[in-house]
Design a protein around this motif. Structure first.
Motif, mmCIF file in Angstrom:
data_model
loop_
_atom_site.group_PDB
_atom_site.id
_atom_site.type_symbol
_atom_site.label_atom_id
_atom_site.label_comp_id
_atom_site.label_asym_id
_atom_site.label_seq_id
_atom_site.Cartn_x
_atom_site.Cartn_y
_atom_site.Cartn_z
ATOM 1 N N UNK A 3 0.826 -1.202 0.000
ATOM 2 C CA UNK A 3 0.000 0.000 0.000
ATOM 3 C C UNK A 3 0.858 1.249 0.000
ATOM 4 N N UNK A 4 0.449 2.231 0.818
ATOM 5 C CA UNK A 4 1.182 3.489 0.941
ATOM 6 C C UNK A 4 1.603 3.691 2.381
ATOM 7 N N UNK A 5 2.886 3.985 2.571
ATOM 8 C CA UNK A 5 3.415 4.356 3.878
ATOM 9 C C UNK A 5 3.859 5.803 3.747
ATOM 10 N N UNK A 63 22.283 -13.010 6.290
ATOM 11 C CA UNK A 63 21.483 -13.891 5.443
ATOM 12 C C UNK A 63 22.262 -15.132 5.031
ATOM 13 N N UNK A 64 21.543 -16.109 4.482
ATOM 14 C CA UNK A 64 22.166 -17.348 4.029
ATOM 15 C C UNK A 64 22.521 -17.275 2.553
ATOM 16 N N UNK A 65 21.546 -17.158 1.672
ATOM 17 C CA UNK A 65 21.834 -17.168 0.233
ATOM 18 C C UNK A 65 21.603 -15.808 -0.417
ATOM 19 N N UNK A 66 20.561 -15.088 -0.030
ATOM 20 C CA UNK A 66 20.320 -13.764 -0.587
ATOM 21 C C UNK A 66 19.912 -12.831 0.535
ATOM 22 N N UNK A 67 20.592 -11.690 0.624
ATOM 23 C CA UNK A 67 20.263 -10.692 1.626
ATOM 24 C C UNK A 67 20.146 -9.326 0.981
ATOM 25 N N UNK A 68 19.044 -8.641 1.255
ATOM 26 C CA UNK A 68 18.823 -7.285 0.749
ATOM 27 C C UNK A 68 18.570 -6.371 1.929
ATOM 28 N N UNK A 69 19.417 -5.357 2.107
ATOM 29 C CA UNK A 69 19.254 -4.404 3.193
ATOM 30 C C UNK A 69 19.230 -2.991 2.645
ATOM 31 N N UNK A 70 18.287 -2.197 3.134
ATOM 32 C CA UNK A 70 18.196 -0.799 2.740
ATOM 33 C C UNK A 70 17.747 0.055 3.891
ATOM 34 N N UNK A 71 18.192 1.291 3.912
ATOM 35 C CA UNK A 71 17.777 2.205 4.966
ATOM 36 C C UNK A 71 16.276 2.417 4.978
ATOM 37 N N UNK A 72 15.656 2.412 3.806
ATOM 38 C CA UNK A 72 14.202 2.551 3.697
ATOM 39 C C UNK A 72 13.556 1.204 3.395
ATOM 40 N N UNK A 73 13.993 0.510 2.332
ATOM 41 C CA UNK A 73 13.442 -0.804 1.974
ATOM 42 C C UNK A 73 14.561 -1.739 1.548
ATOM 43 N N UNK A 74 14.500 -2.977 1.999
ATOM 44 C CA UNK A 74 15.493 -3.963 1.586
ATOM 45 C C UNK A 74 15.377 -4.280 0.101
ATOM 46 N N UNK A 75 14.146 -4.516 -0.359
ATOM 47 C CA UNK A 75 13.864 -4.856 -1.760
ATOM 48 C C UNK A 75 12.700 -3.973 -2.196
ATOM 49 N N UNK A 76 12.930 -3.128 -3.195
ATOM 50 C CA UNK A 76 11.903 -2.187 -3.632
ATOM 51 C C UNK A 76 11.489 -2.432 -5.073
ATOM 52 N N UNK A 77 10.194 -2.683 -5.289
ATOM 53 C CA UNK A 77 9.634 -2.751 -6.632
ATOM 54 C C UNK A 77 8.595 -1.648 -6.818
ATOM 55 N N UNK A 78 8.368 -0.866 -5.789
ATOM 56 C CA UNK A 78 7.376 0.210 -5.824
ATOM 57 C C UNK A 78 8.033 1.570 -5.964
ATOM 58 N N UNK A 79 7.598 2.516 -5.135
ATOM 59 C CA UNK A 79 8.071 3.890 -5.188
ATOM 60 C C UNK A 79 8.606 4.319 -3.820
ATOM 61 N N UNK A 80 9.784 4.934 -3.831
ATOM 62 C CA UNK A 80 10.310 5.593 -2.627
ATOM 63 C C UNK A 80 10.515 7.051 -3.021
#
Length: 181
Positions: A3-5, A63-80
């Protein structure tokens, strides 16, 4: 997030990790089998919109095989949009697995969405405990890896990428390959 945050500020440390069950085949995270872990100050994975939000605390992802870290979102497919990070962002791959990947970014670890009007001042680190020829580690001030255009971004945070030396002594540190005798 689907949704929207909007107008959210994170003031709590984020810790994401796997539990190893002692074998080389199964990893457990949050009660289920998982080798991919997403950690973010606002959302671990976002398919929606994150607007006018900020993170001020450390993000640590082991993480074990794949790790995504972000200050806002680890994995983003939307809008920041119109958001920022001042916390440290780290991802570490602790188990040697073929085709492993680590993405660490001040705003998003892995981005296929839209990032616009953002700022990062936090330090960003992507690392692995064991080097593998098929493994990849990415770190960036805004995104560890982005497949789309990022607009109006500022990074003032230190960026570090660390991979230990494999048997042939070829090492990767701070985005530079070198040989260690």
């Amino acid at each position: 997030n689907n949704g929207t945050i909007q107008s959210v500020e994170n003031n709590n440390r984020v810790e994401a990790f796997y539990r190893w069950n002692g074998s080389n085949t199964s990893y457990v995270s949050n009660g289920g089998d998982s080798t991919s872990i997403y950690a973010g100050g606002i959302a671990g994975r976002s398919n929606g919109s994150i607007i006018a939000s900020s993170n001020k605390m450390p993000i640590n992802n082991k993480a074990a095989q794949e790790g995504c870290s972000g200050g806002i979102a680890g994995y983003n497919t939307g809008e920041i949009y119109n958001s920022g990070n001042s916390g440290t962002v780290k991802v570490n791959l602790a188990i040697l697995r073929d085709l492993h990947k680590a993405y660490s970014g001040g705003i998003a670890g892995y981005n296929t969405g839209s990032i616009n009007k953002i700022r990062n001042i936090g330090a960003v680190t992507a690392s692995e405990d064991y080097s593998s020829p098929s493994g990849r580690i990415y770190s960036g001030g805004i995104a560890g890896l982005s497949t789309t255009t990022i607009k109006n971004g500022i990074n003032n945070g230190q960026i570090t990428t660390v991979s230990p030396c494999p048997q042939n002594n070829k090492c990767y540190k701070d985005q530079i390959w070198y040989y260690d005798a």
